[in-house]
Design an enzyme around this catalytic site. Structure first.
Site, PDB file in Angstrom:
ATOM      1  N   ASN A  25       0.806  -1.223   0.000  1.00  0.00           N
ATOM      2  CA  ASN A  25       0.000   0.000   0.000  1.00  0.00           C
ATOM      3  C   ASN A  25       0.833   1.266   0.000  1.00  0.00           C
ATOM      4  OD1 ASN A  25      -2.176  -1.620  -0.141  1.00  0.00           O
ATOM      5  ND2 ASN A  25      -2.742  -1.444   2.014  1.00  0.00           N
ATOM      6  N   CYS A 118     -15.876  -3.092  -4.070  1.00  0.00           N
ATOM      7  CA  CYS A 118     -15.327  -4.446  -3.984  1.00  0.00           C
ATOM      8  C   CYS A 118     -16.061  -5.131  -2.837  1.00  0.00           C
ATOM      9  CB  CYS A 118     -13.820  -4.393  -3.741  1.00  0.00           C
ATOM     10  SG  CYS A 118     -13.429  -3.739  -2.142  1.00  0.00           S
ATOM     11  N   ARG A 123     -16.286   1.782  -1.513  1.00  0.00           N
ATOM     12  CA  ARG A 123     -14.976   2.375  -1.878  1.00  0.00           C
ATOM     13  C   ARG A 123     -15.167   3.646  -2.709  1.00  0.00           C
ATOM     14  NH1 ARG A 123     -11.240  -1.804  -1.087  1.00  0.00           N
ATOM     15  NH2 ARG A 123      -9.714  -0.149  -0.786  1.00  0.00           N
TER      16      ARG A 123
HETATM   17  C1  EPZ Z   1      -6.262   1.984   1.640  1.00  0.00           C
HETATM   18  O1  EPZ Z   1      -7.494   1.933   0.931  1.00  0.00           O
HETATM   19  C2  EPZ Z   1      -5.670   0.589   1.543  1.00  0.00           C
HETATM   20  N1  EPZ Z   1      -5.466   0.236   0.144  1.00  0.00           N
HETATM   21  C3  EPZ Z   1      -6.610  -0.432   2.194  1.00  0.00           C
HETATM   22  O2  EPZ Z   1      -5.946  -1.695   2.165  1.00  0.00           O
HETATM   23  C4  EPZ Z   1      -6.833  -0.029   3.643  1.00  0.00           C
HETATM   24  O3  EPZ Z   1      -7.741  -0.927   4.235  1.00  0.00           O
HETATM   25  C5  EPZ Z   1      -7.392   1.397   3.704  1.00  0.00           C
HETATM   26  O4  EPZ Z   1      -6.478   2.301   3.022  1.00  0.00           O
HETATM   27  C6  EPZ Z   1      -7.566   1.879   5.137  1.00  0.00           C
HETATM   28  O5  EPZ Z   1      -6.348   1.805   5.802  1.00  0.00           O
HETATM   29  C7  EPZ Z   1      -4.400   0.771  -0.522  1.00  0.00           C
HETATM   30  O6  EPZ Z   1      -3.638   1.556   0.013  1.00  0.00           O
HETATM   31  C8  EPZ Z   1      -4.235   0.331  -1.943  1.00  0.00           C
HETATM   32  P1  EPZ Z   1      -9.593   4.948   2.536  1.00  0.00           P
HETATM   33  P2  EPZ Z   1      -8.289   3.307   0.591  1.00  0.00           P
HETATM   34  O7  EPZ Z   1      -9.684   5.931   1.448  1.00  0.00           O
HETATM   35  O8  EPZ Z   1      -7.318   4.381   0.309  1.00  0.00           O
HETATM   36  C9  EPZ Z   1     -14.332   5.570   2.555  1.00  0.00           C
HETATM   37  C10 EPZ Z   1      -5.672  -3.970   1.737  1.00  0.00           C
HETATM   38  O9  EPZ Z   1      -6.186  -4.967   2.253  1.00  0.00           O
HETATM   39  N2  EPZ Z   1     -14.075   6.618   1.569  1.00  0.00           N
HETATM   40  O10 EPZ Z   1      -8.865   5.299   3.801  1.00  0.00           O
HETATM   41  O11 EPZ Z   1      -9.343   2.999  -0.392  1.00  0.00           O
HETATM   42  C11 EPZ Z   1     -14.024   4.190   1.991  1.00  0.00           C
HETATM   43  O12 EPZ Z   1     -15.143   3.695   1.288  1.00  0.00           O
HETATM   44  C12 EPZ Z   1      -6.536  -2.759   1.399  1.00  0.00           C
HETATM   45  O13 EPZ Z   1      -4.452  -3.841   1.468  1.00  0.00           O
HETATM   46  C13 EPZ Z   1     -15.126   7.409   1.138  1.00  0.00           C
HETATM   47  O14 EPZ Z   1     -16.270   7.225   1.558  1.00  0.00           O
HETATM   48  O15 EPZ Z   1      -8.974   3.588   2.028  1.00  0.00           O
HETATM   49  C14 EPZ Z   1     -13.735   3.386   3.227  1.00  0.00           C
HETATM   50  O16 EPZ Z   1     -14.952   2.959   3.810  1.00  0.00           O
HETATM   51  C15 EPZ Z   1      -8.003  -2.995   1.724  1.00  0.00           C
HETATM   52  N3  EPZ Z   1     -14.892   8.383   0.225  1.00  0.00           N
HETATM   53  C16 EPZ Z   1     -13.051   4.408   4.146  1.00  0.00           C
HETATM   54  O17 EPZ Z   1     -13.415   5.702   3.643  1.00  0.00           O
HETATM   55  C17 EPZ Z   1     -13.621   8.620  -0.269  1.00  0.00           C
HETATM   56  O18 EPZ Z   1     -13.464   9.550  -1.094  1.00  0.00           O
HETATM   57  C18 EPZ Z   1     -11.537   4.295   4.177  1.00  0.00           C
HETATM   58  O19 EPZ Z   1     -11.094   4.450   2.860  1.00  0.00           O
HETATM   59  C19 EPZ Z   1     -12.560   7.813   0.177  1.00  0.00           C
HETATM   60  C20 EPZ Z   1     -12.806   6.817   1.107  1.00  0.00           C
END
Ligand code: EPZ
Length: 422
Positions: A25, A118, A123
């Site tokens: 990540n 997913c 997401r």
């Molecule tokens: C990153 O995802 C990681 N993936 C995830 O790892 C990790 O679980 C996550 O961060 C939290 O730590 C990568 O780095 C490739 P977020 P990301 O934006 O960036 C919501 C693994 O297993 N959200 O912090 O997508 C979102 O839906 C993966 O390696 C919005 O609603 O995580 C989620 O519920 C899984 N609107 C929450 O926030 C947005 O614009 C956290 O998402 C952005 C996010």
């Protein structure tokens, strides 16, 4: 149609030493960040996993040359004139959305297919879009493609994130570093992978302060002053945590090398609470357990809170505890599918919305199970190691997205696991 599965003979041991790979990540975003420099950057300690192949392909589609030598990746952006991250790649890996920020920084515009959801949730990318709009980006959505433009150029702004989104923080960083003027990202994500990205951007000529805190300050620089760099990816804290849970389950002792223990403070605290001895050094962590597993309650939260990516692994540990645990998933809306697979192996778990009530059982039985996401898949293999009898883990492609040579590393720790085509 023939399918590859992971066959696990339980119960077996898991002890010794394992070196973790570079952080998936982080590396995915470091590759995208290379677009902000003109020429050849080299990124070391890049894991050999399928998600990295997809991101490499995204960069190639943009005209960059990406060549791997062992765990090092050369990314030459000299001819990277493209602005589009196509659907067939973004649909394979939603992290391709990390190309949005650097494309806007490099070209002032971008076309990125809207990432799908997913298994673990919708997401969404609303925070990415709202934040980038503050920096002067205008968006249109055309037939599933997000079209970004900066008719009046990129300018600094104070952006407050509704939630400390990792991806939104990263895209805002990669655009704001070359915006005109200064930016502040408030309520920024604090994950170690964010700090790693900021370090690489600064090595390329950016001016970022406050990385790792919830308020990051960026002084915009002209894109012409950004240059390629050579950077080493930090160790993967989630891979390390996965193996440490394996050591906690079997008693170990199990040592993970190549990881900064400060990345896993909350998880290590929980391992100690659950009856494990945990020792740490500069770049290693050792876990062992001679007492019964004790129950605990877990709330997944943004870093430095408990990592959602270790939730399934700790649910497995809790399912064999002497007592009841409550696990609350606060980050994703649907990240308990692992529980339904574990129930097939004899766990006793009751789900109620964001809460999982885990009653400890004396033992699990091997069974055919299926990976629902990469962390659940990795945890199911661990479950097979401590379960009585044989476990077949299906949908192993999820595991291959984020764990380099998972079966080989587990075999090196004494586990009876193998890949098999059935
Ligand atoms: C990153 O995802 C990681 N993936 C995830 O790892 C990790 O679980 C996550 O961060 C939290 O730590 C990568 O780095 C490739 P977020 P990301 O934006 O960036 C919501 C693994 O297993 N959200 O912090 O997508 C979102 O839906 C993966 O390696 C919005 O609603 O995580 C989620 O519920 C899984 N609107 C929450 O926030 C947005 O614009 C956290 O998402 C952005 C996010």
């Amino acid at each position: 149609m023939a399918e590859e599965v992971i066959v696990v003979e339980g119960t077996s041991t898991l002890s010794g030493e394992v070196a973790v790979s570079g952080a998936k990540n982080s590396a995915l975003k470091l590759i995208a960040a290379a677009l902000l420099g003109q020429g050849a950057s080299v990124i070391h300690n890049v894991p050999l996993i399928s998600d990295i192949e997809v991101m490499s392909e995204v960069l190639r589609r943009l005209g960059a040359r990406v060549e791997r030598t062992g765990h090092s990746l050369l990314v030459d952006t000299s001819e990277a004139d493209g602005i589009e991250a196509p659907y067939e790649l973004v649909s394979k890996m939603r992290a391709s959305i990390s190309a949005l920020g650097p494309l806007i920084g490099r070209h002032g515009r971008a076309r990125v297919a809207m990432p799908g959801g997913c298994q673990i949730g919708a997401r969404k990318i609303d925070m990415h879009i709202l934040g980038l709009q503050e920096l002067g980006v205008e968006f249109k959505v055309n037939h599933g493609v997000l079209e970004a433009s900066t008719p009046h150029g990129l300018h600094g702004a104070q952006v407050s994130l509704e939630f400390p989104s990792v991806g939104a923080t990263e895209n805002l960083l990669m655009a704001s570093v070359v915006a005109k003027g200064d930016s502040i990202i408030d309520n920024a994500a604090r994950e170690p992978e964010i700090v790693d990205l900021c370090n690489m951007l600064n090595e390329m000529g950016a001016h970022i302060e406050g990385a790792g805190s919830s308020s990051i300050e960026v002084t915009g620089v002209p894109i012409e002053s950004m240059h390629p760099c050579e950077h080493t990816t930090v160790g993967d804290r989630i891979e390390a945590g996965t193996f440490l849970v394996g050591g906690a389950l079997t008693g170990g002792p199990l040592t993970v090398r190549g990881i900064d223990p400060s990345f896993l403070r909350m998880a290590l605290m929980k391992l100690r609470t659950m009856g494990c001895e945990v020792e740490t050094g500069e770049d290693w962590i050792r876990v062992s357990r001679s007492e019964p597993i004790m129950p605990t309650d877990i709330q997944t939260l943004p870093h430095p809170g408990f990592p959602t990516d270790l939730q399934a692994q700790f649910m497995l540990l809790a399912s064999l505890a002497q007592g009841n645990s409550v696990i609350t998933e606060n980050v994703f809306e649907n990240r308990f599918m692992f529980a339904s697979e574990l129930l097939r192996m004899g766990a006793d778990i009751f789900l109620d919305g964001h809460h999982a009530f885990v009653r400890g059982v004396p033992a699990l039985q091997g069974a055919p199970v299926s990976s629902t996401d990469l962390r659940a898949g990795a945890a199911l293999v661990l479950a097979g190691i401590v379960a009585e009898g044989e476990t077949y883990v299906h949908a192993v492609e999820h595991i291959d997205r984020g764990y380099e040579d998972y079966v080989g590393k587990l075999q090196g720790l004494g586990a009876s696991v193998r890949r098999e085509r059935i």
